[in-house]
Design an enzyme around this catalytic site. Structure first.
Site, PDB file in Angstrom:
ATOM      1  N   PRO A  10      27.522 -34.488 176.987  1.00 30.57           N
ATOM      2  CA  PRO A  10      27.864 -33.283 177.748  1.00 30.57           C
ATOM      3  C   PRO A  10      27.656 -33.408 179.256  1.00 30.57           C
ATOM      4  CG  PRO A  10      25.831 -32.965 176.504  1.00 30.57           C
ATOM      5  CD  PRO A  10      26.450 -34.247 176.014  1.00 30.57           C
ATOM      6  N   ASN A  11      28.598 -32.836 179.964  1.00 25.52           N
ATOM      7  CA  ASN A  11      28.596 -32.720 181.431  1.00 25.52           C
ATOM      8  C   ASN A  11      28.888 -34.024 182.170  1.00 25.52           C
ATOM      9  OD1 ASN A  11      27.907 -29.882 181.518  1.00 25.52           O
ATOM     10  ND2 ASN A  11      25.918 -30.500 180.720  1.00 25.52           N
ATOM     11  N   ARG A  18      29.348 -33.296 190.052  1.00 18.96           N
ATOM     12  CA  ARG A  18      28.033 -32.799 189.667  1.00 18.96           C
ATOM     13  C   ARG A  18      26.901 -33.585 190.362  1.00 18.96           C
ATOM     14  NH1 ARG A  18      25.536 -34.497 183.833  1.00 18.96           N
ATOM     15  NH2 ARG A  18      23.730 -33.115 183.899  1.00 18.96           N
ATOM     16  N   TYR A  23      23.431 -38.451 190.420  1.00 12.99           N
ATOM     17  CA  TYR A  23      24.259 -39.246 189.506  1.00 12.99           C
ATOM     18  C   TYR A  23      25.268 -40.157 190.198  1.00 12.99           C
ATOM     19  CZ  TYR A  23      22.261 -35.964 186.166  1.00 12.99           C
ATOM     20  OH  TYR A  23      21.383 -35.231 185.413  1.00 12.99           O
ATOM     21  N   ASN A  74      25.456 -42.649 176.588  1.00  9.39           N
ATOM     22  CA  ASN A  74      24.715 -41.767 177.482  1.00  9.39           C
ATOM     23  C   ASN A  74      24.787 -40.390 176.816  1.00  9.39           C
ATOM     24  OD1 ASN A  74      23.670 -40.034 179.360  1.00  9.39           O
ATOM     25  ND2 ASN A  74      24.685 -40.996 181.116  1.00  9.39           N
ATOM     26  N   ALA A  77      22.051 -34.431 178.108  1.00 10.41           N
ATOM     27  CA  ALA A  77      20.865 -33.646 177.727  1.00 10.41           C
ATOM     28  C   ALA A  77      20.570 -33.699 176.224  1.00 10.41           C
ATOM     29  CB  ALA A  77      21.054 -32.200 178.174  1.00 10.41           C
ATOM     30  N   GLU A  98      20.950 -47.040 174.800  1.00 10.44           N
ATOM     31  CA  GLU A  98      20.922 -45.729 175.458  1.00 10.44           C
ATOM     32  C   GLU A  98      20.967 -45.932 176.971  1.00 10.44           C
ATOM     33  OE1 GLU A  98      17.254 -43.723 174.624  1.00 10.44           O
ATOM     34  OE2 GLU A  98      17.780 -41.950 175.805  1.00 10.44           O
ATOM     35  N   HIS A 100      21.007 -43.918 180.818  1.00 14.76           N
ATOM     36  CA  HIS A 100      20.941 -42.737 181.681  1.00 14.76           C
ATOM     37  C   HIS A 100      21.188 -43.210 183.109  1.00 14.76           C
ATOM     38  CE1 HIS A 100      19.436 -40.047 178.584  1.00 14.76           C
ATOM     39  NE2 HIS A 100      18.690 -41.061 178.178  1.00 14.76           N
ATOM     40  N   ARG A 107      11.928 -37.565 186.783  1.00 13.27           N
ATOM     41  CA  ARG A 107      12.513 -36.231 186.959  1.00 13.27           C
ATOM     42  C   ARG A 107      11.663 -35.175 186.239  1.00 13.27           C
ATOM     43  NH1 ARG A 107      18.671 -36.274 185.786  1.00 13.27           N
ATOM     44  NH2 ARG A 107      18.470 -34.318 186.927  1.00 13.27           N
TER      45      ARG A 107
HETATM   46  C1  DQA Z   1      21.513 -38.070 182.129  1.00 12.91           C
HETATM   47  C2  DQA Z   1      20.109 -37.485 182.238  1.00 12.91           C
HETATM   48  C3  DQA Z   1      19.983 -36.206 181.421  1.00 12.91           C
HETATM   49  O1  DQA Z   1      18.684 -35.656 181.569  1.00 12.91           O
HETATM   50  C4  DQA Z   1      20.996 -35.177 181.895  1.00 12.91           C
HETATM   51  O2  DQA Z   1      20.929 -34.037 181.075  1.00 12.91           O
HETATM   52  C5  DQA Z   1      22.371 -35.730 181.941  1.00 12.91           C
HETATM   53  C6  DQA Z   1      22.578 -37.053 182.510  1.00 12.91           C
HETATM   54  C7  DQA Z   1      21.693 -39.294 183.054  1.00 12.91           C
HETATM   55  O3  DQA Z   1      22.679 -39.998 182.877  1.00 12.91           O
HETATM   56  O4  DQA Z   1      20.873 -39.533 183.945  1.00 12.91           O
HETATM   57  O5  DQA Z   1      23.336 -35.046 181.614  1.00 12.91           O
HETATM   58  O6  DQA Z   1      21.737 -38.509 180.801  1.00 12.91           O
END
Ligand code: DQA
Length: 146
Positions: A10-11, A18, A23, A74, A77, A98, A100, A107
């Site tokens: 998501p996102n 964003r 990021y 990735n 959240a 995984e 990020h 953070r």
């Molecule tokens: C993320 C880190 C997560 O905490 C966040 O919710 C994201 C992006 C990252 O790529 O740093 O959506 O996965």
């Protein structure tokens, strides 16, 4: 030829818009182009999938079971709390890395825990888009050594 599925949760479709200071400025499409170049140089076959919906991510992982050699994810959240996503990764028994973009340990407290890490072969956090490139190298090496 190894076939790797690259999943973004998501996102992450909002990358480039964003929180660029966290990021980076690249869009997901631009990041995927960088990963494609790296995959070509490693003679790996890759497929991309992004969804904001937990069930769609889980369905895609289930589909991956019979047609991929590994997964890079990735989870956004969802990685912090989705036991369902964790169970899907465990269920398919494929090597999974995984990723990020940000350093989740530097953070907010709620980002410092991942429920999927125990079912992944490793985690890469904090290197921006380059984390996907590192993950690709790592998973290909892992598959070769298996
Ligand atoms: C993320 C880190 C997560 O905490 C966040 O919710 C994201 C992006 C990252 O790529 O740093 O959506 O996965």
């Amino acid at each position: 030829m190894a076939k790797i599925l690259i999943i973004n949760g998501p996102n992450l479709n909002m990358l480039g818009i964003r929180a660029k200071q966290i990021y980076g400025a690249l869009s997901l499409e631009q990041i995927n182009d960088e990963i494609k170049k790296s995959a070509e140089s490693h003679s790996a076959e890759i497929e991309f999938f992004q969804s904001n919906i937990e069930g769609e991510l889980i369905n895609k992982l289930h589909e991956a079971y019979s047609c991929f050699n590994g997964v890079i994810i990735n989870p956004g959240a969802y990685g912090h709390y989705s036991i369902a996503l964790r169970d899907a990764i465990e269920a398919i028994s494929l090597p999974c890395v995984e990723v990020h973009l940000s350093n989740i340990y530097a953070r907010e407290e709620f980002r410092r825990h991942s429920v999927i890490s125990p079912v992944c072969i490793g985690q890469i956090s904090g290197f921006g888009y380059y984390g996907y490139i590192l993950a690709l190298q790592a998973i290909l090496k892992h598959i070769k050594a298996d």
